[in-house]
Write a protein that holds these residues in place. Structure first.
Motif, PDB file in Angstrom:
ATOM      1  N   ASP A 210       0.846  -1.208   0.000  1.00 36.41           N
ATOM      2  CA  ASP A 210       0.000   0.000   0.000  1.00 36.41           C
ATOM      3  C   ASP A 210       0.875   1.250   0.000  1.00 36.41           C
ATOM      4  N   LEU A 211       1.679   1.421  -1.063  1.00 33.66           N
ATOM      5  CA  LEU A 211       2.555   2.580  -1.163  1.00 33.66           C
ATOM      6  C   LEU A 211       1.778   3.774  -1.703  1.00 33.66           C
ATOM      7  N   LYS A 212       1.899   4.889  -0.980  1.00 28.67           N
ATOM      8  CA  LYS A 212       1.282   6.153  -1.385  1.00 28.67           C
ATOM      9  C   LYS A 212       1.935   7.256  -0.556  1.00 28.67           C
ATOM     10  N   PRO A 213       1.860   8.515  -0.968  1.00 29.44           N
ATOM     11  CA  PRO A 213       2.542   9.587  -0.227  1.00 29.44           C
ATOM     12  C   PRO A 213       2.131   9.678   1.235  1.00 29.44           C
ATOM     13  N   SER A 214       0.856   9.387   1.548  1.00 31.21           N
ATOM     14  CA  SER A 214       0.429   9.478   2.951  1.00 31.21           C
ATOM     15  C   SER A 214       0.993   8.350   3.800  1.00 31.21           C
ATOM     16  N   ASN A 215       1.603   7.321   3.191  1.00 33.42           N
ATOM     17  CA  ASN A 215       2.239   6.225   3.929  1.00 33.42           C
ATOM     18  C   ASN A 215       3.765   6.339   3.906  1.00 33.42           C
ATOM     19  N   MET A 216       4.288   7.559   3.665  1.00 30.85           N
ATOM     20  CA  MET A 216       5.731   7.760   3.638  1.00 30.85           C
ATOM     21  C   MET A 216       6.092   8.991   4.470  1.00 30.85           C
ATOM     22  N   MET A 217       7.224   8.901   5.161  1.00 30.17           N
ATOM     23  CA  MET A 217       7.776  10.038   5.892  1.00 30.17           C
ATOM     24  C   MET A 217       9.063  10.466   5.183  1.00 30.17           C
ATOM     25  N   TYR A 218       9.223  11.784   4.943  1.00 26.92           N
ATOM     26  CA  TYR A 218      10.388  12.282   4.201  1.00 26.92           C
ATOM     27  C   TYR A 218      11.219  13.186   5.097  1.00 26.92           C
ATOM     28  N   ASP A 219      12.479  12.789   5.298  1.00 22.40           N
ATOM     29  CA  ASP A 219      13.430  13.598   6.053  1.00 22.40           C
ATOM     30  C   ASP A 219      14.197  14.452   5.044  1.00 22.40           C
ATOM     31  N   GLU A 220      13.814  15.713   4.916  1.00 26.04           N
ATOM     32  CA  GLU A 220      14.379  16.582   3.888  1.00 26.04           C
ATOM     33  C   GLU A 220      15.852  16.885   4.156  1.00 26.04           C
ATOM     34  N   VAL A 221      16.246  16.890   5.427  1.00 31.65           N
ATOM     35  CA  VAL A 221      17.631  17.225   5.768  1.00 31.65           C
ATOM     36  C   VAL A 221      18.567  16.105   5.314  1.00 31.65           C
ATOM     37  N   ASN A 222      18.221  14.860   5.689  1.00 32.93           N
ATOM     38  CA  ASN A 222      19.088  13.719   5.361  1.00 32.93           C
ATOM     39  C   ASN A 222      18.715  13.031   4.059  1.00 32.93           C
ATOM     40  N   LYS A 223      17.695  13.554   3.383  1.00 31.76           N
ATOM     41  CA  LYS A 223      17.244  12.995   2.098  1.00 31.76           C
ATOM     42  C   LYS A 223      16.925  11.498   2.242  1.00 31.76           C
ATOM     43  N   GLU A 224      16.040  11.167   3.205  1.00 25.98           N
ATOM     44  CA  GLU A 224      15.665   9.777   3.451  1.00 25.98           C
ATOM     45  C   GLU A 224      14.150   9.645   3.452  1.00 25.98           C
ATOM     46  N   ILE A 225      13.675   8.497   2.966  1.00 22.12           N
ATOM     47  CA  ILE A 225      12.250   8.158   2.965  1.00 22.12           C
ATOM     48  C   ILE A 225      12.037   6.962   3.896  1.00 22.12           C
TER      49      ILE A 225
END
Length: 950
Positions: A210-225
């Motif tokens: 069930d991949l979708k943007p609402s099921n992902m956390m994005y760390d903008e500083v470390n560029k990690e999902i």
């Protein structure tokens, strides 16, 4: 086994109670609990502390405390001290919602001293808690959490699961999708991070369905999902894991094979990621205008590449075409045509590097263009200075000098412009060369990787061949060993038999010796026995005389028993004859009883007429008495139904109009065209039906269940006694709604089992999950329907049902309606706030008390809106049938529909005199000139067949 990055959290801290692990004075709280909260935490800690585990028990005890404050959740593992966590569910709303529950911010509490609790400084004390219903499917997520090193615990308490996890850094990716100003360079970084996380999942043998943007956390500083909502994470390496039986995934992103065949593979993730990435590189990612999976609607994939990087397409069309072609390959409906995650990551990394080159070149090009513009401005200023010199009237020689200087400067400027233009052209050429070189390097890397893969496959094939050969040798040796083992078993069997024969011989020798000794003893005993035998003979002769006397007595008793047996046989024959006679009498009595039970109905039919020789009032006079003489409620119901249909259908034409002016009536009449006497008699039947229903509703459970069935399906309780049809709802529904506790008698467990839940059932709910204190949480689809007008919403719902033909649509809508009524946990009446309560109090003071309906569970406003939506869809299907001739099956479906008779109102007083336009339309259609004959035939067959059981 490798785990995805979202679970690679730091080890658990074993310092939740302070004291032994660290000095109490060193603990610094950023927030200290109030005395009431601290007392609750202390009680929970004490309860968990005394919980014990066996040496082999790896489970986690879980206890929860509720109050006016945020709830407290405690975990205790074997050999560890308890952990206490405060879930912030009272003062703040949830931060996310998964397939089975909600996610809340939470804090790991530490005990500085007795009754002194708080949240210390440190990132590790910031937690999140997922709370969800304890279901078989959701239980896999609890098992998944319990083995993660960063989790303080995962357990269940009173039907709910509590899953703790360290607060993952970053924000929900959906937030970035909604930001239209998100830089394109950062989007490429996000895309690469997304594919890295997916590759890590697959490397660990896991698939997220069930991949979708609402099921992902994005760390903008470390560029990690980080992927979240792992309730359905599937283990590819464990064959014992059951395949999902129901739909798993979000319709907007789901792969066709995943939806249609329930097959979840790594290629399923590639498809969902392709949908996400195609929308990521648009001007409005959050609106998902570029790509959409429509497999749930049984439609092809939706692609609109015109909205894919429209601005970049102007200057770098080739780059955009290559990127869109690659992403389109990721969303191919044929899974074999999609690239694997290694190829996806390699190419996306190349595209990200390529865009950085394009962006750098564009920056340099902009600087060069600015320089050219500056030179053009200087040239303009020189031209202006020339004009100024002419106007000032300077000497010709000086003017000539200035002219020569200006020409020199102009020549110099032009040379600079040409140099700049050459530099710009050279820069563009270098940019293209760099981009082509980079793509070539990536292509070489990919080809090398493919070669390595082929080499590995060859090695694997070689090893498989070697393993197969070794397996053949092992099997051959195993067969030889089995043959030898069999021979050994046979030899052991022979040896065992020989040993057994030897033991037998030894035993026989021992027996023979023993017999010799016994013979000697027997001789001595025989002499003594002879003497005893002589004495016994004398006693036996005496006993023989006694036995003869007893034998004579037994013979006499036997003769007496034989005579009694003959007497019993004679009596048995007499009883059989009497039984046959009684059976004959029973048949005669049954026949008479049947005639007697039919007689009241025949008597009513004789007076159900307006002939001149019959008093019109006779029917109304004798009807109550005949009803009372029936032995049971079911017999009374059948009698009322039969006579009601007899009058309504005017069987035998017992009612005739006396006036010749009837055809010239000033208002439209029904096709039944009742006479005045016919209406009076039909009204009497309806009144008796109401009185009977009221009496049955006050009886026992079986009586109430019969009353519910009578009121919802009966003809006499629903027939409209008027010359012209009206939209009046009748009295039956109001009577049900005002009877306390009647909802539990509406359906039996057998009825409920027949109402199949469709895949739309999860839309028809309010999201409160039985908690009145929660706010309403509608599905996105239902929220969108509420924004539409009534007709559009009804058509959208019918499209989702995808039924073929009116009868199939009627069945589908009826099923959804009955499913709503039989799922009491789907809707919950919300708790009123102070303002709403005061407003309703004032309203009740003016118009009277607003009593809720009793005939259904939780008649909330949302529930009634959804039922009203189903009725609107029913009307949409009905409209094309108006004026048409219906077949018998359609007539049956319309006449037996409970959805048609139901009025979607919340309160009892709203049912008094309420209008039911849908019921009016259905009744008018059934009683129309085209369909009245089929409708009457249906009534006769249905209720006359029921009455024949008398």
């Amino acid at each position: 086994m490798l785990y995805p990055p979202s679970f690679a959290t730091p080890p658990r801290q074993t310092e939740s109670v302070g004291g032994k692990q660290r000095n109490a004075q060193e603990i610094k709280f950023i927030r200290e609990l109030s005395p009431q909260e601290a007392r609750m935490a202390e009680e929970l800690y004490g309860q968990l502390k005394v919980r014990h585990h066996s040496s082999s028990d790896h489970s986690c005890h879980c206890l929860v405390k509720f109050s006016y404050f945020d709830r407290l959740v405690g975990f205790k593992r074997a050999g560890e001290k308890p952990f206490i966590i405060q879930v912030h569910d009272k003062n703040s709303s949830y931060i996310g919602k998964g397939a089975f529950g909600k996610v809340y911010e939470s804090s790991h509490l530490v005990r500085k001293s007795e009754k002194c609790w708080g949240v210390p400084q440190g990132q590790q004390y910031n937690r999140i808690m997922k709370i969800q219903r304890n279901t078989e499917v959701a239980r896999s997520e609890m098992d998944f959490h319990s083995v993660q090193p960063g989790s303080l615990g995962a357990g269940k308490f009173k039907g709910y699961q509590y899953l703790d996890q360290l607060r993952i850094p970053g924000e929900c990716l959906q937030k970035y999708f909604d930001d239209q100003k998100w830089p394109l360079k950062d989007r490429f970084d996000c895309a690469v991070a997304m594919l890295i996380c997916a590759k890590t999942f697959v490397a660990g043998g896991l698939v997220h369905p069930d991949l979708k943007p609402s099921n992902m956390m994005y760390d903008e500083v470390n560029k990690e999902i980080f992927f979240i909502d792992n309730a359905h994470v599937f283990d590819l390496e464990d064959p014992s894991v059951p395949r999902p039986q129901n739909l798993v995934g979000t319709p907007f992103f789901i792969e066709p094979d995943q939806h249609q065949k329930s097959e979840i593979t790594a290629k399923s993730m590639v498809f969902s990621l392709g949908i996400i990435l195609l929308n990521l590189f648009s001007d409005e990612p959050g609106k998902y205008k570029v790509a959409e999976s429509r497999t749930v609607q049984r439609k092809d994939l939706k692609l609109n590449l015109a909205k894919f990087l429209p601005k970049l397409r102007i200057d770098s069309n080739d780059f955009v075409q290559q990127l869109s072609g690659f992403l389109t390959q990721m969303v191919s409906t044929n899974s074999a045509s999609r690239p694997d995650l290694d190829e996806c990551l390699g190419k996306m990394t190349a595209f990200s590097s390529g865009y950085k080159i394009i962006e750098e070149a564009a920056s340099q090009l902009k600087l060069a263009k600015d320089s050219v513009e500056s030179l053009k401005k200087e040239l303009t200023l020189i031209e202006q200075s020339r004009s100024l010199v002419k106007r000032q009237g300077i000497t010709e020689q000086k003017f000539k000098q200035l002219k020569e200087e200006g020409a020199a400067k102009e020549y110099e400027m032009q040379m600079k412009l040409e140099v700049q233009q050459i530099a710009i052209d050279k820069m563009k050429e270098e940019q293209n060369q760099k981009l082509e070189k980079l793509m070539q390097v990536q292509q070489l890397k990919f080809e090398k990787q493919q070669q390595e893969t082929e080499s590995l496959e060859k090695q694997t094939a070689h090893y498989k061949a070697v393993a197969k050969s070794a397996q053949s040798d092992v099997e051959l040796k195993s067969r030889i060993l089995e043959a030898q083992t069999e021979e050994v078993k046979k030899m052991k069997g022979v040896l065992f038999n020989q040993e057994k024969e030897l033991e037998t011989l030894i035993e026989e020798v021992a027996k023979a010796e023993e017999q010799n000794r016994e013979v000697d003893i027997a001789r001595n005993e025989a002499e003594a026995a002879r003497i005893e035998a002589e004495q016994a003979l004398t006693e036996a002769q005496n006993r023989n005389s006694q036995y003869k006397l007893k034998l004579r007595k037994v013979e006499n008793d036997q003769k007496l028993a034989t005579s009694k047996l003959e007497e019993f046989e004679i009596n048995e024959q007499k009883l059989l004859a009497e039984k046959a006679s009684q059976e004959t009498k029973v048949k005669e009595l049954s026949s008479k009883l049947s005639k007697n039970l039919k007689a009241p109905l025949d008597r009513l039919k004789k007076v159900a007429s307006n002939r001149g020789d019959i008093d019109k009032a006779d029917f109304c006079t004798i009807l109550p008495g005949i009803i009372e003489t029936q032995l049971s409620n079911s017999e009374q119901i059948r009698l009322l139904e039969e006579i009601g249909i007899f009058i309504f259908c005017n069987i035998g034409a017992t009612y005739t109009h006396k006036s010749n002016l009837r055809p010239f009536s000033l208002y439209p009449r029904r096709q039944s065209d009742f006479t005045k006497t016919q209406l009076i008699h039909l009204e009497a039947v309806s009144s008796q039906a109401k009185a009977l229903a009221e009496k049955m509703l006050k009886g026992n459970e079986e009586s109430k269940r019969q009353a519910c069935d009578f009121l919802t399906k009966g003809f006499a309780t629903r027939v409209q006694v008027t010359d012209a049809l009206t939209a009046d709802n009748g009295w039956a529904e109001s009577l049900l709604a005002s009877t306390p506790g009647i909802s539990k008698y509406q359906f039996t467990s057998e009825n409920v089992a027949k109402f199949k839940k469709s895949y739309l059932s999860h839309y028809f709910q309010d999201g409160r999950e039985g908690d009145p204190g929660k706010s309403k949480q509608l599905a996105v689809y239902m929220a969108d329907l509420e924004k539409m007008d009534e007709a559009s919403a009804a058509r959208s719902l019918l499209a989702m049902l995808a039924a073929k033909g009116p009868v199939a649509n009627f069945d589908a809508l009826e099923n959804e309606f009955l499913s709503i009524l039989t799922r009491p946990d789907a809707y919950t009446r919300g708790a009123q706030d102070t303002v709403t309560w005061f407003a309703e109090f004032v309203c009740e003071s003016v118009v009277g008390e607003k009593l809720i309906r009793q005939d259904i569970d939780s008649p909330s406003a949302t529930k009634m809106k959804h039922i009203a939506l189903l009725r609107s869809a029913y009307a949409e299907v009905l409209n094309p049938l108006i004026g048409q001739k219906l077949d018998s099956l359609t007539v049956k479906k319309l006449a037996e529909s409970r959805l048609v008779n139901f009025s979607p109102v919340q309160y009892q007083h709203e049912l008094q005199g309420s209008q039911n336009d849908l019921k009016y339309k259905v009744t008018a259609l059934l009683e129309s000139e085209e369909n009245i004959a089929v409708y009457k035939d249906y009534l006769h067959k249905k209720f006359a067949a029921d009455f024949s059981v008398f």
